[in-house]
Design an enzyme around this catalytic site. Structure first.
Site, PDB file in Angstrom:
ATOM      1  N   GLU A  70       0.859  -0.848  -1.805  1.00 26.05           N
ATOM      2  CA  GLU A  70       1.015  -0.961  -0.247  1.00 26.05           C
ATOM      3  C   GLU A  70       2.491  -1.116  -0.038  1.00 26.05           C
ATOM      4  O   GLU A  70       3.185  -1.347  -1.317  1.00 26.05           O
ATOM      5  CB  GLU A  70       0.505  -2.350   0.064  1.00 26.05           C
ATOM      6  CG  GLU A  70      -0.998  -2.578  -0.034  1.00 26.05           C
ATOM      7  CD  GLU A  70      -1.447  -2.945  -1.227  1.00 26.05           C
ATOM      8  OE1 GLU A  70      -0.751  -3.772  -2.113  1.00 26.05           O
ATOM      9  OE2 GLU A  70      -2.757  -3.004  -1.630  1.00 26.05           O
ATOM     10  N   TYR A  98       7.766   7.798  -2.459  1.00 21.43           N
ATOM     11  CA  TYR A  98       6.121   7.771  -3.069  1.00 21.43           C
ATOM     12  C   TYR A  98       5.593   9.155  -2.583  1.00 21.43           C
ATOM     13  O   TYR A  98       4.642   9.666  -3.351  1.00 21.43           O
ATOM     14  CB  TYR A  98       5.436   6.466  -2.404  1.00 21.43           C
ATOM     15  CG  TYR A  98       5.734   5.277  -2.692  1.00 21.43           C
ATOM     16  CD1 TYR A  98       6.384   4.975  -3.923  1.00 21.43           C
ATOM     17  CD2 TYR A  98       5.795   4.146  -1.945  1.00 21.43           C
ATOM     18  CE1 TYR A  98       6.974   3.718  -4.323  1.00 21.43           C
ATOM     19  CE2 TYR A  98       6.407   2.968  -1.846  1.00 21.43           C
ATOM     20  CZ  TYR A  98       6.858   2.620  -3.306  1.00 21.43           C
ATOM     21  OH  TYR A  98       7.398   1.468  -3.755  1.00 21.43           O
TER      22      TYR A  98
END
Length: 177
Positions: free
Chosen positions: A136, A148
């Site tokens: 998360e 990411y």
């Protein structure tokens, strides 16, 4: 990485992780497993990253490290000083590895250290035939989200008011390997 993969999923305590040295930005960095004495250093890294306010306190790190489930915390060290860390946890129900926490001191960001740690977690996913690495990230953390995405993570869903401190939304992301 060899034997750690099998031990990672079978052992309550991770044992047998071999320290390794890598070179980033012409500097030798030691990657090693975190122990309880390192927890203050992890909090200090978070305080530097989050401008004085660590999302996790020392008790949270101690609890994670002491848990009887498949988890692994690694730190990156230069000259005995911790400069980054990653926490990885096997989630049996989701059948994935989950990055619980990752932080790199600001002076070491954008040099490839965070990517190295995440790619190491990805290697564990492959070795254990799990297929997915998840995490998360704060909606406002565009820099981390871009990293990411560059590595191959995709946004899965929004988690409203996820963070306790300010109730900011999180984005759940997965990297299918």
């Amino acid at each position: 990485m060899g034997n750690i993969a099998n031990m990672f999923l079978k052992s309550k305590k991770i044992e047998g992780f071999s320290e390794r040295r890598i070179e980033i930005a012409n500097t030798q960095i030691l990657i090693r497993q975190v122990d309880l004495e390192d927890t203050k250093k992890l909090v200090a890294i978070e305080e530097a990253v989050y401008t004085g306010s660590a999302p996790w306190n020392q008790f949270a790190f101690v609890s994670e490290i002491n848990q009887g489930r498949g988890n692994l915390y690694l730190s990156a060290n230069v000259g005995g000083q911790a400069i980054a860390f990653i926490g990885i946890s096997y989630r049996k129900r989701q059948h994935d590895l989950h990055i619980t926490n990752i932080a790199v001191l600001p002076i070491w960001q954008n040099k490839g250290l965070g990517s190295y740690l995440i790619k190491f977690a990805g290697q564990l996913v492959k070795e254990n035939h799990l297929g997915i690495l998840s995490l998360e990230v704060r909606r406002s953390n565009r820099k981390a989200r871009k990293l990411y995405e560059t590595l191959g993570f995709k946004e899965i869903q929004e988690l409203p008011s996820y963070y306790d401190d300010d109730h900011e939304d999180a984005i759940e992301m997965e990297w299918c390997l």
